[in-house]
Design a protein around this motif. Sequence first.
Motif, PDB file in Angstrom:
ATOM      1  N   SER A  23       0.413  -1.320   0.599  1.00 30.92           N
ATOM      2  CA  SER A  23      -0.011   0.101   0.388  1.00 30.92           C
ATOM      3  C   SER A  23       1.181   1.349   0.223  1.00 30.92           C
ATOM      4  O   SER A  23       0.506   2.181  -1.150  1.00 30.92           O
ATOM      5  CB  SER A  23      -0.875  -0.176   0.858  1.00 30.92           C
ATOM      6  N   GLU A  24       1.413   1.021   0.508  1.00 36.76           N
ATOM      7  CA  GLU A  24       2.979   2.364   0.896  1.00 36.76           C
ATOM      8  C   GLU A  24       3.594   2.476  -0.187  1.00 36.76           C
ATOM      9  O   GLU A  24       3.539   3.534  -0.497  1.00 36.76           O
ATOM     10  CB  GLU A  24       3.699   2.488   1.620  1.00 36.76           C
ATOM     11  N   THR A  25       3.743   1.304  -0.924  1.00 39.19           N
ATOM     12  CA  THR A  25       4.332   1.784  -2.369  1.00 39.19           C
ATOM     13  C   THR A  25       3.860   2.160  -3.463  1.00 39.19           C
ATOM     14  O   THR A  25       4.080   2.613  -4.426  1.00 39.19           O
ATOM     15  CB  THR A  25       5.225   0.782  -2.786  1.00 39.19           C
ATOM     16  N   LEU A  26       2.695   1.716  -3.875  1.00 43.69           N
ATOM     17  CA  LEU A  26       1.502   2.228  -4.141  1.00 43.69           C
ATOM     18  C   LEU A  26       1.289   3.820  -3.528  1.00 43.69           C
ATOM     19  O   LEU A  26       0.918   4.668  -5.028  1.00 43.69           O
ATOM     20  CB  LEU A  26      -0.062   1.350  -4.557  1.00 43.69           C
ATOM     21  N   THR A  27       0.924   4.179  -2.640  1.00 41.98           N
ATOM     22  CA  THR A  27       0.775   5.753  -1.976  1.00 41.98           C
ATOM     23  C   THR A  27       2.083   6.507  -2.663  1.00 41.98           C
ATOM     24  O   THR A  27       1.362   7.510  -2.940  1.00 41.98           O
ATOM     25  CB  THR A  27       0.598   5.516  -1.281  1.00 41.98           C
ATOM     26  N   THR A  56       3.791  -1.511  -9.853  1.00 36.36           N
ATOM     27  CA  THR A  56       4.319  -1.766  -8.672  1.00 36.36           C
ATOM     28  C   THR A  56       4.866  -3.270  -8.548  1.00 36.36           C
ATOM     29  O   THR A  56       4.079  -3.941  -9.158  1.00 36.36           O
ATOM     30  CB  THR A  56       4.733  -1.029  -7.534  1.00 36.36           C
ATOM     31  N   GLU A  57       5.896  -3.331  -7.829  1.00 38.09           N
ATOM     32  CA  GLU A  57       6.112  -4.829  -7.622  1.00 38.09           C
ATOM     33  C   GLU A  57       5.162  -6.596  -7.405  1.00 38.09           C
ATOM     34  O   GLU A  57       4.759  -7.009  -6.997  1.00 38.09           O
ATOM     35  CB  GLU A  57       7.097  -5.539  -6.869  1.00 38.09           C
ATOM     36  N   ILE A  77      -7.588  -1.117  -9.012  1.00 34.89           N
ATOM     37  CA  ILE A  77      -6.453  -1.340  -7.925  1.00 34.89           C
ATOM     38  C   ILE A  77      -6.184  -3.102  -8.485  1.00 34.89           C
ATOM     39  O   ILE A  77      -7.388  -3.751  -7.500  1.00 34.89           O
ATOM     40  CB  ILE A  77      -5.906  -0.921  -7.140  1.00 34.89           C
ATOM     41  N   ASN A  78      -5.183  -3.608  -8.503  1.00 34.39           N
ATOM     42  CA  ASN A  78      -4.674  -4.912  -8.356  1.00 34.39           C
ATOM     43  C   ASN A  78      -3.870  -5.293  -7.433  1.00 34.39           C
ATOM     44  O   ASN A  78      -3.159  -4.900  -8.024  1.00 34.39           O
ATOM     45  CB  ASN A  78      -5.362  -5.771 -10.274  1.00 34.39           C
ATOM     46  N   TYR A  79      -4.718  -6.760  -6.862  1.00 36.39           N
ATOM     47  CA  TYR A  79      -3.051  -6.677  -5.476  1.00 36.39           C
ATOM     48  C   TYR A  79      -2.436  -7.737  -6.465  1.00 36.39           C
ATOM     49  O   TYR A  79      -3.160  -8.849  -6.697  1.00 36.39           O
ATOM     50  CB  TYR A  79      -3.313  -6.908  -4.467  1.00 36.39           C
ATOM     51  N   LEU A  80      -1.291  -8.301  -6.679  1.00 36.30           N
ATOM     52  CA  LEU A  80      -0.396  -9.215  -7.150  1.00 36.30           C
ATOM     53  C   LEU A  80      -0.035  -9.901  -5.774  1.00 36.30           C
ATOM     54  O   LEU A  80       1.458  -9.286  -5.608  1.00 36.30           O
ATOM     55  CB  LEU A  80       0.671  -8.781  -8.428  1.00 36.30           C
ATOM     56  N   ASP A  81      -0.469 -10.527  -5.962  1.00 38.12           N
ATOM     57  CA  ASP A  81       0.411 -11.909  -3.987  1.00 38.12           C
ATOM     58  C   ASP A  81       1.603 -12.079  -4.572  1.00 38.12           C
ATOM     59  O   ASP A  81       1.684 -12.673  -4.867  1.00 38.12           O
ATOM     60  CB  ASP A  81      -1.227 -12.961  -4.265  1.00 38.12           C
TER      61      ASP A  81
END
Length: 81
Positions: A23-27, A56-57, A77-81
């Motif tokens: 979240s911080e990296t995306l922010t 982002t990663e 937003i998609n989270y890539l686990d």
Amino acid sequence: MIYRLKYDPAADAVHEAIPPAASETLTLALADACHDPIAATEPYGEDDDVMRMIVTEQAFAVLLVGNTLKTITVLQINYLD
């Protein structure tokens, strides 16, 4: 000129739910986009400077850049686990 960030409600919920480090990296990437939306993002589909994305990663976000009103709307937003 700094752009104002807006969220689709579903995108906001995903951003709130992803792990703190991702979240911080995306922010931080979104903050960079508010200062220079073209340099801080990549084209999404056709390179029209309107539909953009941040990668982002661990996540990616689809953005709509509104140059007239100086807004960036986070559509997905998609989270890539």
